[in-house]
Design a protein around this motif. Structure first.
Motif, PDB file in Angstrom:
ATOM      1  N   TYR A  66      44.166  32.808  37.616  1.00 36.34           N
ATOM      2  CA  TYR A  66      44.947  32.665  38.840  1.00 36.34           C
ATOM      3  C   TYR A  66      44.887  33.840  39.812  1.00 36.34           C
ATOM      4  N   ASP A  67      44.539  35.032  39.363  1.00 37.01           N
ATOM      5  CA  ASP A  67      44.495  36.180  40.270  1.00 37.01           C
ATOM      6  C   ASP A  67      43.110  36.263  40.910  1.00 37.01           C
ATOM      7  N   SER A  68      43.071  36.433  42.211  1.00 37.85           N
ATOM      8  CA  SER A  68      41.778  36.488  42.904  1.00 37.85           C
ATOM      9  C   SER A  68      40.907  37.639  42.402  1.00 37.85           C
ATOM     10  N   ASP A  69      41.534  38.703  41.935  1.00 42.75           N
ATOM     11  CA  ASP A  69      40.793  39.844  41.401  1.00 42.75           C
ATOM     12  C   ASP A  69      40.966  39.983  39.894  1.00 42.75           C
ATOM     13  N   GLY A  70      41.375  38.910  39.238  1.00 49.20           N
ATOM     14  CA  GLY A  70      41.693  38.972  37.811  1.00 49.20           C
ATOM     15  C   GLY A  70      40.537  39.389  36.926  1.00 49.20           C
TER      16      GLY A  70
END
Length: 81
Positions: A66-70
């Motif tokens: 879910y995190d764009s930079d995960g």
């Protein structure tokens, strides 16, 4: 229930990176591989349920999903970036 974000160890980060097919990870053992795959396919409600027993793994998979930079964050934790 804790509201603190768990600290993700480098090994867990590497396993999650591998689970999502990215460079810089490595394959976990069978149980962990199945757990991470389950978390990767789970919806948010089931992820929350699994997070009760496996908070670190659930947080790492949540980041990857879910995190764009995960994935990049996991790579930094893993020392692969």
């Amino acid at each position: 229930m804790s509201t603190e974000t768990p600290t993700i160890p480098a090994e867990t980060a590497r396993h999650v990176i591998w689970t999502f097919g990215e460079q810089g990870g490595y394959r976990p053992g069978t149980f962990t591989m199945k757990l991470l795959e389950l978390l990767a396919y789970a919806d948010r409600d089931h992820t929350a349920r699994l997070a009760i027993a496996y908070p670190v793994e659930a947080e790492a998979v949540r980041m990857a999903k879910y995190d764009s930079d995960g994935i990049d964050r996991l790579k930094r934790i893993a020392g692969a970036a």
